[in-house]
Write a protein that holds these residues in place. Structure first.
Motif, short mmCIF file in Angstrom:
data_model
loop_
_atom_site.label_atom_id
_atom_site.label_comp_id
_atom_site.label_asym_id
_atom_site.label_seq_id
_atom_site.Cartn_x
_atom_site.Cartn_y
_atom_site.Cartn_z
N ILE A 267 0.87 -1.10 -0.02
CA ILE A 267 0.02 -0.04 -0.06
C ILE A 267 0.82 1.23 0.03
O ILE A 267 0.60 2.11 -0.75
N PHE A 268 2.06 1.13 0.72
CA PHE A 268 3.09 2.26 0.61
C PHE A 268 3.43 2.68 -0.65
O PHE A 268 3.31 3.80 -1.11
N PHE A 269 3.83 1.76 -1.26
CA PHE A 269 4.52 1.77 -2.53
C PHE A 269 3.38 2.15 -3.52
O PHE A 269 3.67 3.02 -4.66
N THR A 270 2.41 1.76 -3.63
CA THR A 270 1.20 1.90 -4.75
C THR A 270 0.47 3.04 -4.36
O THR A 270 0.17 4.08 -5.17
N ALA A 271 -0.20 2.89 -3.28
CA ALA A 271 -1.51 3.95 -3.10
C ALA A 271 -0.91 5.44 -2.47
O ALA A 271 -1.57 6.24 -2.82
N PHE A 272 0.39 5.41 -2.14
CA PHE A 272 1.03 6.55 -1.52
C PHE A 272 1.99 7.33 -2.39
O PHE A 272 1.88 8.35 -2.89
N ALA A 273 3.20 6.26 -2.79
CA ALA A 273 4.31 6.76 -3.44
C ALA A 273 3.83 6.93 -5.02
O ALA A 273 3.96 8.05 -5.32
N PHE A 274 3.34 6.05 -5.50
CA PHE A 274 3.24 6.03 -7.10
C PHE A 274 2.02 7.23 -7.25
O PHE A 274 2.10 7.79 -8.26
N LEU A 275 1.11 6.99 -6.26
CA LEU A 275 -0.16 7.90 -6.65
C LEU A 275 0.36 9.39 -6.50
O LEU A 275 -0.07 10.34 -7.27
N ASN A 276 1.12 9.87 -5.73
CA ASN A 276 1.79 11.15 -5.33
C ASN A 276 2.57 11.51 -6.76
O ASN A 276 2.70 12.69 -6.93
N MET A 277 3.30 10.55 -7.20
CA MET A 277 4.24 10.67 -8.31
C MET A 277 3.05 11.09 -9.57
O MET A 277 3.56 12.02 -10.32
N VAL A 278 2.06 10.51 -9.83
CA VAL A 278 0.96 10.61 -10.83
C VAL A 278 0.64 12.13 -10.62
O VAL A 278 0.51 12.99 -11.66
N ILE A 279 0.09 12.53 -9.38
CA ILE A 279 -0.30 13.72 -9.22
C ILE A 279 0.55 15.03 -9.62
O ILE A 279 0.46 15.86 -10.07
N GLY A 280 2.12 14.60 -9.27
CA GLY A 280 2.88 15.78 -9.33
C GLY A 280 3.15 15.84 -11.05
O GLY A 280 3.24 16.91 -11.02
N ILE A 281 3.40 14.78 -11.57
CA ILE A 281 3.45 14.75 -13.11
C ILE A 281 2.31 15.47 -13.61
O ILE A 281 2.46 16.52 -14.51
#
Length: 278
Positions: free
Chosen positions: A208-222
């Motif tokens: 959950i940390f890798f997908t829901a938090f880290a990757f989701l924030n990457m997508v939002i930032g881009i």
């Protein structure tokens, strides 16, 4: 004569009342499409038929206004939204009764609701931002797929005997992980495996940390970065259309004036030196 008509149509295109009327017709088109999904009386069917003709003719008129008022007609069809609007309007002209193209025409009429995006600049910025962010998002999605694959393989090896319906193979395990990522009753899955492996909570929380938090924030930032670029481009287009000088233009003019003043001072000094020598 043509220039007069072009000027009037350009004023009509930029008129706020005309823009609001286009938005209102698109909303009516959406309501009319939705109404056709219900059983209607013969009178209501006649009303929707008349509305459909009016909407199609109005869109044809609005597209003609934009085309005639455009300064560079050769570049009009190089823009994606203009091509989309043209296809929707042209296919909407196809009669839908007793025709082999009836299904296609009905489907295209559904897409008339998307014309709201081409009319409202803010919505256009959102869609363009998402499209332009796709190349950058591709690497994030690839990395996310790798994480999914690794965790799915681990989950299939360890939890297969606990619940084959959720962890039977790597494909089913990836669907289960997607369910966990979206927080759809994921604690039930976790508590089921914790009865056999008490430390299995580490597997779920790390995923959950890798997908829901880290990757989701990457997508939002881009997406946010690309959206800011699109907004700045839209702002510059509006300023250039209204002939409002930008900061770069003012800076360039200041540099030109500075260079002119320096050249005049040099010419004045040269004349003064010649007078002294004479």
């Amino acid at each position: 004569m043509y220039e007069t008509i072009k000027t009037r149509l350009n004023n009509l295109k930029n008129n706020k009342a005309f823009e609001l009327s286009v938005v209102a017709v698109i909303i009516i088109s959406a309501l009319e499409i939705g109404a056709k999904t219900f059983p209607l009386s013969s009178g209501a069917v006649s009303v929707t038929h008349v509305l459909d003709i009016f909407i199609t003719l109005f869109f044809l008129f609005e597209l003609s206004v934009r085309f005639i008022a455009d300064e560079n007609k050769k570049r009009f069809f190089t823009k994606g939204w203009n091509i989309f609007d043209t296809l929707v309007v042209v296919i909407s002209l196809i009669p839908i009764n007793d025709s082999e193209m009836a299904l296609l025409a009905r489907l295209v009429r559904v897409f008339r609701v998307l014309r709201m995006v081409s009319v409202v600049p803010e919505l256009r910025v959102l869609i363009n931002s998402l499209i332009k962010a796709l190349p950058q998002l591709g690497y994030v999605i690839l990395l996310m797929f790798i994480i999914f694959y690794i965790y799915a393989a681990i989950g299939s090896f360890i939890f297969n005997e606990i619940n084959p319906k959720l962890w039977g193979d790597i494909a089913i395990s990836m669907l289960t992980l997607f369910r966990i990522m979206t927080f759809e009753d994921w604690t039930d899955i976790q508590y089921e495996t914790m009865e056999v492996y008490p430390m299995s909570w580490v597997f779920y929380l790390s995923f959950i940390f890798f997908t829901a938090f880290a990757f989701l924030n990457m997508v939002i930032g881009i997406v946010v970065n690309v959206m800011e670029d699109e907004r700045s481009k839209l702002r510059k287009e509006k300023e250039s259309a209204q002939n409002i000088p930008t900061i770069e233009d003012l800076h360039s003019e200041i540099q030109q004036l500075k260079a002119l003043i320096i050249s005049q001072q040099q010419s004045t000094n040269d004349l003064t030196n010649k007078e002294h020598l004479s």
